[in-house]
Scaffold this motif. Structure first.
Motif, PDB file in Angstrom:
ATOM      1  N   ALA A  53       0.829  -1.205   0.000  1.00  0.00           N
ATOM      2  CA  ALA A  53       0.000   0.000   0.000  1.00  0.00           C
ATOM      3  C   ALA A  53       0.864   1.256   0.000  1.00  0.00           C
ATOM      4  O   ALA A  53       0.557   2.248  -0.680  1.00  0.00           O
ATOM      5  N   VAL A  54       1.956   1.238   0.761  1.00  0.00           N
ATOM      6  CA  VAL A  54       2.858   2.393   0.795  1.00  0.00           C
ATOM      7  C   VAL A  54       3.517   2.597  -0.566  1.00  0.00           C
ATOM      8  O   VAL A  54       3.623   3.728  -1.054  1.00  0.00           O
ATOM      9  N   ILE A  55       3.961   1.517  -1.180  1.00  0.00           N
ATOM     10  CA  ILE A  55       4.571   1.629  -2.509  1.00  0.00           C
ATOM     11  C   ILE A  55       3.571   2.184  -3.513  1.00  0.00           C
ATOM     12  O   ILE A  55       3.895   3.074  -4.312  1.00  0.00           O
ATOM     13  N   ASP A  56       2.346   1.691  -3.484  1.00  0.00           N
ATOM     14  CA  ASP A  56       1.326   2.169  -4.424  1.00  0.00           C
ATOM     15  C   ASP A  56       1.074   3.664  -4.250  1.00  0.00           C
ATOM     16  O   ASP A  56       0.828   4.382  -5.228  1.00  0.00           O
ATOM     17  N   ALA A  57       1.141   4.142  -3.017  1.00  0.00           N
ATOM     18  CA  ALA A  57       0.851   5.551  -2.756  1.00  0.00           C
ATOM     19  C   ALA A  57       2.057   6.452  -2.976  1.00  0.00           C
ATOM     20  O   ALA A  57       1.926   7.546  -3.523  1.00  0.00           O
ATOM     21  N   ALA A  58       3.229   6.006  -2.555  1.00  0.00           N
ATOM     22  CA  ALA A  58       4.398   6.882  -2.539  1.00  0.00           C
ATOM     23  C   ALA A  58       5.339   6.672  -3.712  1.00  0.00           C
ATOM     24  O   ALA A  58       6.111   7.582  -4.048  1.00  0.00           O
ATOM     25  N   ALA A  59       5.284   5.515  -4.350  1.00  0.00           N
ATOM     26  CA  ALA A  59       6.184   5.216  -5.472  1.00  0.00           C
ATOM     27  C   ALA A  59       5.466   4.328  -6.468  1.00  0.00           C
ATOM     28  O   ALA A  59       5.846   3.175  -6.688  1.00  0.00           O
ATOM     29  N   PRO A  60       4.412   4.853  -7.095  1.00  0.00           N
ATOM     30  CA  PRO A  60       3.594   4.012  -7.970  1.00  0.00           C
ATOM     31  C   PRO A  60       4.269   3.578  -9.262  1.00  0.00           C
ATOM     32  O   PRO A  60       3.772   2.672  -9.931  1.00  0.00           O
ATOM     33  N   GLU A  61       5.376   4.218  -9.621  1.00  0.00           N
ATOM     34  CA  GLU A  61       6.090   3.814 -10.832  1.00  0.00           C
ATOM     35  C   GLU A  61       7.590   3.977 -10.621  1.00  0.00           C
ATOM     36  O   GLU A  61       8.032   4.660  -9.693  1.00  0.00           O
ATOM     37  N   GLY A  62       8.344   3.319 -11.495  1.00  0.00           N
ATOM     38  CA  GLY A  62       9.789   3.414 -11.425  1.00  0.00           C
ATOM     39  C   GLY A  62      10.409   2.295 -10.618  1.00  0.00           C
ATOM     40  O   GLY A  62       9.735   1.588  -9.870  1.00  0.00           O
ATOM     41  N   PRO A  76       4.996 -11.448  -6.031  1.00  0.00           N
ATOM     42  CA  PRO A  76       6.250 -11.743  -6.741  1.00  0.00           C
ATOM     43  C   PRO A  76       6.374 -10.982  -8.058  1.00  0.00           C
ATOM     44  O   PRO A  76       7.481 -10.636  -8.477  1.00  0.00           O
ATOM     45  N   GLY A  77       5.239 -10.685  -8.701  1.00  0.00           N
ATOM     46  CA  GLY A  77       5.283  -9.924  -9.951  1.00  0.00           C
ATOM     47  C   GLY A  77       5.841  -8.531  -9.749  1.00  0.00           C
ATOM     48  O   GLY A  77       6.603  -8.018 -10.584  1.00  0.00           O
ATOM     49  N   LEU A  78       5.480  -7.887  -8.641  1.00  0.00           N
ATOM     50  CA  LEU A  78       6.007  -6.562  -8.333  1.00  0.00           C
ATOM     51  C   LEU A  78       7.523  -6.614  -8.187  1.00  0.00           C
ATOM     52  O   LEU A  78       8.243  -5.740  -8.695  1.00  0.00           O
ATOM     53  N   VAL A  79       8.014  -7.650  -7.496  1.00  0.00           N
ATOM     54  CA  VAL A  79       9.462  -7.774  -7.310  1.00  0.00           C
ATOM     55  C   VAL A  79      10.148  -7.969  -8.655  1.00  0.00           C
ATOM     56  O   VAL A  79      11.154  -7.302  -8.958  1.00  0.00           O
ATOM     57  N   ARG A  80       9.610  -8.861  -9.463  1.00  0.00           N
ATOM     58  CA  ARG A  80      10.246  -9.135 -10.757  1.00  0.00           C
ATOM     59  C   ARG A  80      10.239  -7.919 -11.668  1.00  0.00           C
ATOM     60  O   ARG A  80      11.205  -7.652 -12.399  1.00  0.00           O
ATOM     61  N   GLU A  81       9.158  -7.144 -11.634  1.00  0.00           N
ATOM     62  CA  GLU A  81       9.010  -6.042 -12.578  1.00  0.00           C
ATOM     63  C   GLU A  81       9.687  -4.756 -12.127  1.00  0.00           C
ATOM     64  O   GLU A  81      10.166  -3.971 -12.964  1.00  0.00           O
ATOM     65  N   ARG A  82       9.769  -4.514 -10.797  1.00  0.00           N
ATOM     66  CA  ARG A  82      10.181  -3.185 -10.357  1.00  0.00           C
ATOM     67  C   ARG A  82      11.346  -3.144  -9.374  1.00  0.00           C
ATOM     68  O   ARG A  82      12.011  -2.112  -9.284  1.00  0.00           O
ATOM     69  N   VAL A  83      11.580  -4.202  -8.632  1.00  0.00           N
ATOM     70  CA  VAL A  83      12.625  -4.137  -7.606  1.00  0.00           C
ATOM     71  C   VAL A  83      13.996  -4.304  -8.238  1.00  0.00           C
ATOM     72  O   VAL A  83      14.269  -5.284  -8.936  1.00  0.00           O
ATOM     73  N   ALA A  84      14.862  -3.324  -7.976  1.00  0.00           N
ATOM     74  CA  ALA A  84      16.206  -3.318  -8.559  1.00  0.00           C
ATOM     75  C   ALA A  84      17.260  -3.847  -7.605  1.00  0.00           C
ATOM     76  O   ALA A  84      18.336  -4.271  -8.034  1.00  0.00           O
ATOM     77  N   ALA A  85      17.000  -3.828  -6.310  1.00  0.00           N
ATOM     78  CA  ALA A  85      17.956  -4.309  -5.315  1.00  0.00           C
ATOM     79  C   ALA A  85      17.257  -4.381  -3.963  1.00  0.00           C
ATOM     80  O   ALA A  85      16.216  -3.735  -3.746  1.00  0.00           O
TER      81      ALA A  85
END
Length: 407
Positions: free
Chosen positions: A177-186, A208-217
């Protein structure tokens, strides 16, 4: 030490025992025994100085310490059960960050990397004070307070007679929820200490899809993927067995009489300051203002919140979720004398993520990011370079040392 000082220490231990007995029958007696045993190890030294002097010293440290004073642009995320979660954003400052490369005319600038910091049990976002100061303006950051901690609201699902226990899975959904509100893209870099690292694991297990698509480290600091029920907290076998047997009931009893217990905590502040220091730090020369800051963070967590969250840790097991982070730059870091999440737990995480960088900080306790900020920030800065979040030529801000001058 004189017999008088020793007698005072024993008297203080007895007083602590009495205060906790009044908090709740057999459970209160059990916590009193634990407190009295702890007093034998920590109260003798503390009672050689007058109580009034210690109170004045705490007030002076509270007034002069800069720790926890950094603030960002506030925001509120709403969890899936309606709980309002407080977060703060710090954006890139062009005067601080390395200059961007020129881009082609008409092409939209990519969303910046956002580093999301998740704090531990009985703490708050301000526990990242040194890392926040060092990275300020260099990279976009988000700091948030977990439900029922800091400036976030009490957990809606835990309220009232029909309240349900807190789970690590719920905390993972809160982070989403925090990611969706504070960092919705990138791109995202996720950093978590203790319960915050477990929160990241729960996010990976459920999204897991969020991690694969957006998490860089990712960075796991002083945390665990499970088997916390086996931790001995530096106690002898007989002592830890007693604690494991009685503590859940003790906390339930204390949580049901929160007002009385909070008065007891204030009355035995000196004793429990010693306990907090023992389980937070390993170094003998930590700045007293930093030690006092840790006390304030932990003391600000109401006893009923402590009770609500505790059972979640014995049930926590997210080893199966860790492979979702495989292939990413990963930092696993812990203090070598952490009594809460021992280094074996960090080693277990690194075993499941064999490409991760494993860093064991010498003479470090559980609050290693406050105790040895220079070591933690250095490895985080390197992780951000590897993730492409900052330039290798970027100048990370000063983050200092918490050792006392002249030590």
């Amino acid at each position: 030490m004189s017999e008088t000082s020793t007698g005072d220490a024993v008297a203080a231990a007895a007083a602590a025992t009495g205060a906790w007995r009044r908090a709740g029958g057999v459970a209160g007696t059990a916590i009193g025994v634990i407190a009295a045993g702890a007093a034998a190890g920590v109260a003798l030294e503390r009672l050689t100085v007058g109580r009034g002097m210690r109170k004045k010293a705490r007030l002076a440290l509270d007034a002069t310490g800069p720790y926890g004073s950094l603030r960002g642009v506030p925001g509120t995320a709403v969890a899936d059960d309606g709980t309002e979660l407080h977060y703060e954003v710090e954006d890139v400052d062009p005067q601080v960050a390395a200059p961007r490369r020129r881009r082609l005319f008409g092409r939209k600038a990519p969303a910046p990397v956002t580093v999301v910091f998740s704090h531990g049990y009985c703490l708050g976002q301000d526990s990242w004070h040194f890392q926040r100061a060092a990275l300020r303006g260099l990279v976009r950051t988000v700091f948030w307070d977990q439900r029922s901690h800091g400036r976030s609201a009490r957990g809606a699902s835990q309220a009232g007679p029909d309240g349900v226990p807190v789970t690590i899975d719920q905390l993972g959904r809160d982070l989403k929820a925090v990611i969706d509100a504070a960092a919705p893209e990138g791109p995202l870099v996720l950093v978590g200490h203790s319960m915050g690292g477990m929160t990241m694991m729960a996010l990976g297990a459920q999204f897991p899809g969020l991690v694969r698509e957006r998490v860089a480290a990712t960075a796991f600091v002083g945390t665990s993927a499970g088997r916390l029920g086996e931790v001995n907290y530096g106690l002898p076998v007989a002592g830890v067995n007693v604690v494991r047997r009685v503590l859940p009931g003790v906390l339930r009893a204390l949580g049901s009489q929160a007002e009385l217990v909070e008065r007891g905590r204030r009355a035995t502040a000196d004793l429990f300051a010693g306990l907090i220091k023992r389980y937070s730090f390993s170094s003998k020369d930590v700045d007293p203002a930093v030690a006092r800051f840790a006390e304030r963070l932990i003391e600000s967590t109401p006893i009923d919140v402590v009770a609500e969250f505790y059972p979640a840790f014995t049930e926590h097991d997210k080893s199966a979720a860790l492979p979702v982070f495989a292939g990413l730059p990963v930092l696993v870091l812990a203090g070598d004398k952490d009594l809460v999440t021992p280094t074996t737990h960090s080693e277990a995480i690194a075993d499941l993520l064999p490409e991760a960088e494993l860093v064991i900080v010498p003479d470090g306790g559980h609050l290693v990011m406050l105790e040895h900020p220079e070591a933690v920030t250095d490895r985080l800065a390197d992780l951000l370079v590897r993730a492409g979040a900052v330039s290798a030529a970027a100048n990370v801000g000063t983050y200092g040392s918490t050792a006392q001058p002249g030590s």
